[in-house]
Write a protein that holds these residues in place. Structure first.
Motif, PDB file in Angstrom:
ATOM      1  N   ASP A   1      17.378  46.594  49.253  1.00 21.32           N
ATOM      2  CA  ASP A   1      17.245  48.013  49.543  1.00 21.32           C
ATOM      3  C   ASP A   1      16.100  48.637  48.742  1.00 21.32           C
ATOM      4  O   ASP A   1      15.796  49.804  48.891  1.00 21.32           O
ATOM      5  CB  ASP A   1      18.550  48.754  49.264  1.00 21.32           C
ATOM      6  CG  ASP A   1      19.006  48.594  47.825  1.00 21.32           C
ATOM      7  OD1 ASP A   1      18.577  47.645  47.153  1.00 21.32           O
ATOM      8  OD2 ASP A   1      19.815  49.428  47.380  1.00 21.32           O
ATOM      9  N   LYS A   2      15.450  47.839  47.915  1.00 22.41           N
ATOM     10  CA  LYS A   2      14.321  48.297  47.103  1.00 22.41           C
ATOM     11  C   LYS A   2      13.013  48.101  47.870  1.00 22.41           C
ATOM     12  O   LYS A   2      12.824  47.117  48.561  1.00 22.41           O
ATOM     13  CB  LYS A   2      14.233  47.521  45.779  1.00 22.41           C
ATOM     14  CG  LYS A   2      15.498  47.529  44.962  1.00 22.41           C
ATOM     15  CD  LYS A   2      15.834  48.912  44.489  1.00 22.41           C
ATOM     16  CE  LYS A   2      17.086  48.848  43.615  1.00 22.41           C
ATOM     17  NZ  LYS A   2      17.562  50.148  43.258  1.00 22.41           N
TER      18      LYS A   2
ATOM     19  N   TYR B   1      13.161  48.947  38.149  1.00 24.19           N
ATOM     20  CA  TYR B   1      13.498  49.441  39.485  1.00 24.19           C
ATOM     21  C   TYR B   1      13.967  48.304  40.388  1.00 24.19           C
ATOM     22  O   TYR B   1      14.912  48.452  41.153  1.00 24.19           O
ATOM     23  CB  TYR B   1      12.279  50.141  40.107  1.00 24.19           C
ATOM     24  CG  TYR B   1      12.417  50.443  41.577  1.00 24.19           C
ATOM     25  CD1 TYR B   1      13.213  51.499  42.011  1.00 24.19           C
ATOM     26  CD2 TYR B   1      11.757  49.676  42.536  1.00 24.19           C
ATOM     27  CE1 TYR B   1      13.349  51.765  43.358  1.00 24.19           C
ATOM     28  CE2 TYR B   1      11.888  49.948  43.879  1.00 24.19           C
ATOM     29  CZ  TYR B   1      12.682  50.994  44.290  1.00 24.19           C
ATOM     30  OH  TYR B   1      12.828  51.252  45.623  1.00 24.19           O
ATOM     31  N   MET B   2      13.315  47.150  40.275  1.00 23.34           N
ATOM     32  CA  MET B   2      13.664  46.005  41.112  1.00 23.34           C
ATOM     33  C   MET B   2      14.966  45.331  40.665  1.00 23.34           C
ATOM     34  O   MET B   2      15.512  44.496  41.380  1.00 23.34           O
ATOM     35  CB  MET B   2      12.532  44.971  41.071  1.00 23.34           C
ATOM     36  CG  MET B   2      11.267  45.439  41.734  1.00 23.34           C
ATOM     37  SD  MET B   2       9.815  44.401  41.383  1.00 23.34           S
ATOM     38  CE  MET B   2      10.374  42.779  41.828  1.00 23.34           C
ATOM     39  N   GLY B   3      15.447  45.660  39.490  1.00 19.42           N
ATOM     40  CA  GLY B   3      16.655  45.041  38.970  1.00 19.42           C
ATOM     41  C   GLY B   3      16.381  43.847  38.082  1.00 19.42           C
ATOM     42  O   GLY B   3      17.290  43.139  37.673  1.00 19.42           O
ATOM     43  N   ASP B   4      15.118  43.612  37.766  1.00 18.43           N
ATOM     44  CA  ASP B   4      14.724  42.494  36.912  1.00 18.43           C
ATOM     45  C   ASP B   4      14.568  43.007  35.481  1.00 18.43           C
ATOM     46  O   ASP B   4      13.467  43.155  34.966  1.00 18.43           O
ATOM     47  CB  ASP B   4      13.412  41.892  37.426  1.00 18.43           C
ATOM     48  CG  ASP B   4      13.009  40.627  36.700  1.00 18.43           C
ATOM     49  OD1 ASP B   4      13.790  40.155  35.853  1.00 18.43           O
ATOM     50  OD2 ASP B   4      11.912  40.119  36.988  1.00 18.43           O
ATOM     51  N   THR B   5      15.702  43.273  34.825  1.00 21.33           N
ATOM     52  CA  THR B   5      15.671  43.899  33.505  1.00 21.33           C
ATOM     53  C   THR B   5      15.091  42.985  32.432  1.00 21.33           C
ATOM     54  O   THR B   5      14.456  43.457  31.499  1.00 21.33           O
ATOM     55  CB  THR B   5      17.068  44.360  33.083  1.00 21.33           C
ATOM     56  OG1 THR B   5      17.977  43.262  33.148  1.00 21.33           O
ATOM     57  CG2 THR B   5      17.573  45.473  33.962  1.00 21.33           C
TER      58      THR B   5
ATOM     59  N   GLY C   1      16.711  41.926  41.830  1.00 24.54           N
ATOM     60  CA  GLY C   1      17.524  41.262  40.829  1.00 24.54           C
ATOM     61  C   GLY C   1      18.515  40.267  41.389  1.00 24.54           C
ATOM     62  O   GLY C   1      18.957  39.362  40.698  1.00 24.54           O
ATOM     63  N   GLN C   2      18.863  40.378  42.674  1.00 21.10           N
ATOM     64  CA  GLN C   2      19.790  39.454  43.327  1.00 21.10           C
ATOM     65  C   GLN C   2      19.066  38.356  44.099  1.00 21.10           C
ATOM     66  O   GLN C   2      19.693  37.570  44.789  1.00 21.10           O
ATOM     67  CB  GLN C   2      20.728  40.204  44.276  1.00 21.10           C
ATOM     68  CG  GLN C   2      21.761  41.058  43.585  1.00 21.10           C
ATOM     69  CD  GLN C   2      21.184  42.375  43.078  1.00 21.10           C
ATOM     70  OE1 GLN C   2      20.313  42.962  43.718  1.00 21.10           O
ATOM     71  NE2 GLN C   2      21.636  42.827  41.928  1.00 21.10           N
ATOM     72  N   GLY C   3      17.744  38.335  44.033  1.00 20.38           N
ATOM     73  CA  GLY C   3      16.976  37.296  44.717  1.00 20.38           C
ATOM     74  C   GLY C   3      16.644  37.589  46.160  1.00 20.38           C
ATOM     75  O   GLY C   3      16.137  36.730  46.867  1.00 20.38           O
TER      76      GLY C   3
END
Length: 85
Positions: free
Chosen positions: A16-17, A38-42, A78-80
């Motif tokens: 959804d990003k 933002y992408m979830g890749d902390t 972040g979920q691939g």
């Protein structure tokens, strides 16, 4: 009704990003890892932030290049899942 076959390494669906938002955030604020957060890749976002602080700002070049690569090649959240256009 059948379900699609399982494909290891490729989670189903699209993120959804947005690729454009992630790339622009990374170009403008990449030294702070904002696009990666933002992408979830902390993990990568924190590393970019630390590198920028340790190098007194020179590490922000990494964020700029990373943002350009996100815009050109896309990326995954972040979920691939692949980022949407």
């Amino acid at each position: 009704m059948t379900t699609p076959p399982y494909q290891p390494g490729h989670p189903s669906g699209v993120s959804d990003k947005s690729k454009v938002i992630a790339g622009v955030l990374q170009i403008l604020l990449g030294g702070f890892g904002v696009g990666r957060f933002y992408m979830g890749d902390t993990k990568t976002g924190v590393i970019q932030l630390v590198v920028t602080l340790v190098t007194c700002g020179l590490g922000s070049i990494w964020g700029l290049i990373d943002g350009i690569l996100i815009l050109v090649n896309g990326g995954v959240d972040g979920q691939g899942r692949p980022l949407r256009d």
